[in-house]
Design a protein around this motif. Sequence first.
Motif, PDB file in Angstrom:
ATOM      1  N   ILE A  80       0.828  -1.206   0.000  1.00  0.00           N
ATOM      2  CA  ILE A  80       0.000   0.000   0.000  1.00  0.00           C
ATOM      3  C   ILE A  80       0.865   1.259   0.000  1.00  0.00           C
ATOM      4  O   ILE A  80       0.526   2.263  -0.606  1.00  0.00           O
ATOM      5  CB  ILE A  80      -0.934   0.018   1.240  1.00  0.00           C
ATOM      6  N   ASP A  81       2.002   1.204   0.708  1.00  0.00           N
ATOM      7  CA  ASP A  81       2.869   2.373   0.816  1.00  0.00           C
ATOM      8  C   ASP A  81       4.300   1.916   1.064  1.00  0.00           C
ATOM      9  O   ASP A  81       4.531   0.932   1.769  1.00  0.00           O
ATOM     10  CB  ASP A  81       2.406   3.270   1.973  1.00  0.00           C
ATOM     11  N   VAL A  82       5.251   2.625   0.476  1.00  0.00           N
ATOM     12  CA  VAL A  82       6.670   2.400   0.731  1.00  0.00           C
ATOM     13  C   VAL A  82       7.182   3.665   1.411  1.00  0.00           C
ATOM     14  O   VAL A  82       7.208   4.738   0.813  1.00  0.00           O
ATOM     15  CB  VAL A  82       7.448   2.133  -0.578  1.00  0.00           C
ATOM     16  N   MET A  83       7.533   3.544   2.693  1.00  0.00           N
ATOM     17  CA  MET A  83       7.956   4.702   3.478  1.00  0.00           C
ATOM     18  C   MET A  83       9.476   4.825   3.551  1.00  0.00           C
ATOM     19  O   MET A  83       9.986   5.833   4.005  1.00  0.00           O
ATOM     20  CB  MET A  83       7.366   4.611   4.889  1.00  0.00           C
ATOM     21  N   ALA A  84      10.188   3.793   3.111  1.00  0.00           N
ATOM     22  CA  ALA A  84      11.646   3.769   3.191  1.00  0.00           C
ATOM     23  C   ALA A  84      12.258   4.276   1.886  1.00  0.00           C
ATOM     24  O   ALA A  84      11.598   4.300   0.847  1.00  0.00           O
ATOM     25  CB  ALA A  84      12.113   2.347   3.463  1.00  0.00           C
ATOM     26  N   MET A  85      13.527   4.675   1.980  1.00  0.00           N
ATOM     27  CA  MET A  85      14.254   5.146   0.801  1.00  0.00           C
ATOM     28  C   MET A  85      15.626   4.473   0.769  1.00  0.00           C
ATOM     29  O   MET A  85      16.215   4.192   1.815  1.00  0.00           O
ATOM     30  CB  MET A  85      14.456   6.664   0.861  1.00  0.00           C
ATOM     31  N   ILE A  86      16.132   4.224  -0.433  1.00  0.00           N
ATOM     32  CA  ILE A  86      17.463   3.651  -0.582  1.00  0.00           C
ATOM     33  C   ILE A  86      18.467   4.610   0.057  1.00  0.00           C
ATOM     34  O   ILE A  86      18.386   5.828  -0.109  1.00  0.00           O
ATOM     35  CB  ILE A  86      17.784   3.406  -2.068  1.00  0.00           C
ATOM     36  N   GLY A  87      19.389   4.050   0.835  1.00  0.00           N
ATOM     37  CA  GLY A  87      20.396   4.852   1.523  1.00  0.00           C
ATOM     38  C   GLY A  87      19.970   5.321   2.904  1.00  0.00           C
ATOM     39  O   GLY A  87      20.780   5.856   3.657  1.00  0.00           O
ATOM     40  N   GLN A  88      18.714   5.109   3.251  1.00  0.00           N
ATOM     41  CA  GLN A  88      18.205   5.547   4.554  1.00  0.00           C
ATOM     42  C   GLN A  88      18.776   4.668   5.658  1.00  0.00           C
ATOM     43  O   GLN A  88      18.813   3.450   5.549  1.00  0.00           O
ATOM     44  CB  GLN A  88      16.676   5.461   4.562  1.00  0.00           C
ATOM     45  N   LYS A  89      19.220   5.297   6.747  1.00  0.00           N
ATOM     46  CA  LYS A  89      19.662   4.558   7.925  1.00  0.00           C
ATOM     47  C   LYS A  89      18.423   4.308   8.781  1.00  0.00           C
ATOM     48  O   LYS A  89      17.674   5.232   9.081  1.00  0.00           O
ATOM     49  CB  LYS A  89      20.699   5.357   8.713  1.00  0.00           C
ATOM     50  N   VAL A  90      18.220   3.045   9.160  1.00  0.00           N
ATOM     51  CA  VAL A  90      17.048   2.691   9.950  1.00  0.00           C
ATOM     52  C   VAL A  90      17.472   2.083  11.275  1.00  0.00           C
ATOM     53  O   VAL A  90      18.554   1.519  11.404  1.00  0.00           O
ATOM     54  CB  VAL A  90      16.111   1.717   9.191  1.00  0.00           C
ATOM     55  N   GLU A  91      16.590   2.234  12.251  1.00  0.00           N
ATOM     56  CA  GLU A  91      16.789   1.654  13.574  1.00  0.00           C
ATOM     57  C   GLU A  91      15.600   0.752  13.866  1.00  0.00           C
ATOM     58  O   GLU A  91      14.610   0.759  13.129  1.00  0.00           O
ATOM     59  CB  GLU A  91      16.876   2.760  14.623  1.00  0.00           C
ATOM     60  N   THR A  92      15.655   0.013  14.940  1.00  0.00           N
ATOM     61  CA  THR A  92      14.550  -0.853  15.337  1.00  0.00           C
ATOM     62  C   THR A  92      13.269  -0.027  15.450  1.00  0.00           C
ATOM     63  O   THR A  92      13.255   1.021  16.078  1.00  0.00           O
ATOM     64  CB  THR A  92      14.850  -1.529  16.681  1.00  0.00           C
ATOM     65  N   GLY A  93      12.226  -0.508  14.794  1.00  0.00           N
ATOM     66  CA  GLY A  93      10.930   0.155  14.868  1.00  0.00           C
ATOM     67  C   GLY A  93      10.661   1.168  13.771  1.00  0.00           C
ATOM     68  O   GLY A  93       9.560   1.690  13.677  1.00  0.00           O
ATOM     69  N   THR A  94      11.652   1.443  12.911  1.00  0.00           N
ATOM     70  CA  THR A  94      11.431   2.392  11.818  1.00  0.00           C
ATOM     71  C   THR A  94      10.413   1.817  10.836  1.00  0.00           C
ATOM     72  O   THR A  94      10.598   0.712  10.328  1.00  0.00           O
ATOM     73  CB  THR A  94      12.751   2.678  11.057  1.00  0.00           C
ATOM     74  N   PRO A  95       9.296   2.538  10.561  1.00  0.00           N
ATOM     75  CA  PRO A  95       8.305   2.046   9.589  1.00  0.00           C
ATOM     76  C   PRO A  95       8.914   2.010   8.192  1.00  0.00           C
ATOM     77  O   PRO A  95       9.568   2.967   7.765  1.00  0.00           O
ATOM     78  CB  PRO A  95       7.180   3.071   9.656  1.00  0.00           C
ATOM     79  N   LEU A  96       8.712   0.885   7.479  1.00  0.00           N
ATOM     80  CA  LEU A  96       9.314   0.723   6.158  1.00  0.00           C
ATOM     81  C   LEU A  96       8.270   0.575   5.052  1.00  0.00           C
ATOM     82  O   LEU A  96       8.339   1.238   4.034  1.00  0.00           O
ATOM     83  CB  LEU A  96      10.224  -0.517   6.151  1.00  0.00           C
ATOM     84  N   ILE A  97       7.316  -0.309   5.268  1.00  0.00           N
ATOM     85  CA  ILE A  97       6.345  -0.677   4.232  1.00  0.00           C
ATOM     86  C   ILE A  97       4.978  -0.848   4.885  1.00  0.00           C
ATOM     87  O   ILE A  97       4.888  -1.330   6.010  1.00  0.00           O
ATOM     88  CB  ILE A  97       6.737  -2.035   3.590  1.00  0.00           C
ATOM     89  N   VAL A  98       3.911  -0.467   4.161  1.00  0.00           N
ATOM     90  CA  VAL A  98       2.554  -0.790   4.602  1.00  0.00           C
ATOM     91  C   VAL A  98       2.057  -1.897   3.683  1.00  0.00           C
ATOM     92  O   VAL A  98       2.019  -1.741   2.463  1.00  0.00           O
ATOM     93  CB  VAL A  98       1.607   0.428   4.544  1.00  0.00           C
ATOM     94  N   LEU A  99       1.711  -3.042   4.295  1.00  0.00           N
ATOM     95  CA  LEU A  99       1.270  -4.222   3.572  1.00  0.00           C
ATOM     96  C   LEU A  99      -0.191  -4.501   3.936  1.00  0.00           C
ATOM     97  O   LEU A  99      -0.520  -4.662   5.107  1.00  0.00           O
ATOM     98  CB  LEU A  99       2.147  -5.419   3.968  1.00  0.00           C
ATOM     99  N   SER A 100      -1.045  -4.551   2.930  1.00  0.00           N
ATOM    100  CA  SER A 100      -2.455  -4.870   3.165  1.00  0.00           C
ATOM    101  C   SER A 100      -2.625  -6.380   3.021  1.00  0.00           C
ATOM    102  O   SER A 100      -2.285  -6.961   1.991  1.00  0.00           O
ATOM    103  CB  SER A 100      -3.337  -4.146   2.147  1.00  0.00           C
ATOM    104  N   ALA A 101      -3.135  -6.995   4.099  1.00  0.00           N
ATOM    105  CA  ALA A 101      -3.366  -8.439   4.086  1.00  0.00           C
ATOM    106  C   ALA A 101      -4.569  -8.732   4.970  1.00  0.00           C
ATOM    107  O   ALA A 101      -4.714  -8.169   6.048  1.00  0.00           O
ATOM    108  CB  ALA A 101      -2.138  -9.181   4.600  1.00  0.00           C
ATOM    109  N   MET A 102      -5.437  -9.599   4.532  1.00  0.00           N
ATOM    110  CA  MET A 102      -6.629  -9.989   5.287  1.00  0.00           C
ATOM    111  C   MET A 102      -7.446  -8.770   5.715  1.00  0.00           C
ATOM    112  O   MET A 102      -7.890  -8.676   6.849  1.00  0.00           O
ATOM    113  CB  MET A 102      -6.243 -10.842   6.501  1.00  0.00           C
ATOM    114  N   LYS A 103      -7.593  -7.811   4.811  1.00  0.00           N
ATOM    115  CA  LYS A 103      -8.384  -6.593   5.031  1.00  0.00           C
ATOM    116  C   LYS A 103      -7.822  -5.723   6.156  1.00  0.00           C
ATOM    117  O   LYS A 103      -8.536  -4.925   6.744  1.00  0.00           O
ATOM    118  CB  LYS A 103      -9.851  -6.932   5.293  1.00  0.00           C
TER     119      LYS A 103
END
Length: 159
Positions: free
Chosen positions: A102-125
């Motif tokens: 549904i959404d891609v919140m991450a970018m190539i080269g981005q430094k991420v830490e635990t809990g950083t939102p990356l992707i929104v995946l729609s599954a089972m409504k």
Amino acid sequence: MANYDITIDKEKFNLSSKYIASLDIVPIGNQQFHALRHNRSYKIKILNTDFAQKTMTLEVNGNTYEMVLADEYDQMVDKMGLLSTKTHKINNIKAPMPGLIIDVMAMIGQKVETGTPLIVLSAMKMENIITSQGEGIIKSINVEVNDAVDKGQLIIEME
């Protein structure tokens, strides 16, 4: 049949999708609903939603409640003890279940830490926010919005 753990003001409930479907809920305005259960009427207003933390603030018949939703994936992660406060490097992020991006919140080269939102995946409504389970730098993103993914499919590579 899906089961959800819902915590309202620190009191935990387990609700099945069958029970949720049995509620007579009708939208009556912007973020407002009318519910009927066992001949009792409830006026519900959504005051605040934090999809990343899966929390919601509701007003029900004039009383305010803080709600935390744990779907089956969250329950499984908790049961397996995968919620850890230790920092660790991660290599790849894979789809935990089949669904639609549904959404891609991450970018190539981005430094991420635990809990950083990356992707929104729609599954089972349900919209599931896939977060980083460790720290690292994003090397490549292998999906785009509206892509269908399979369980275990590589969605993000880390350096």
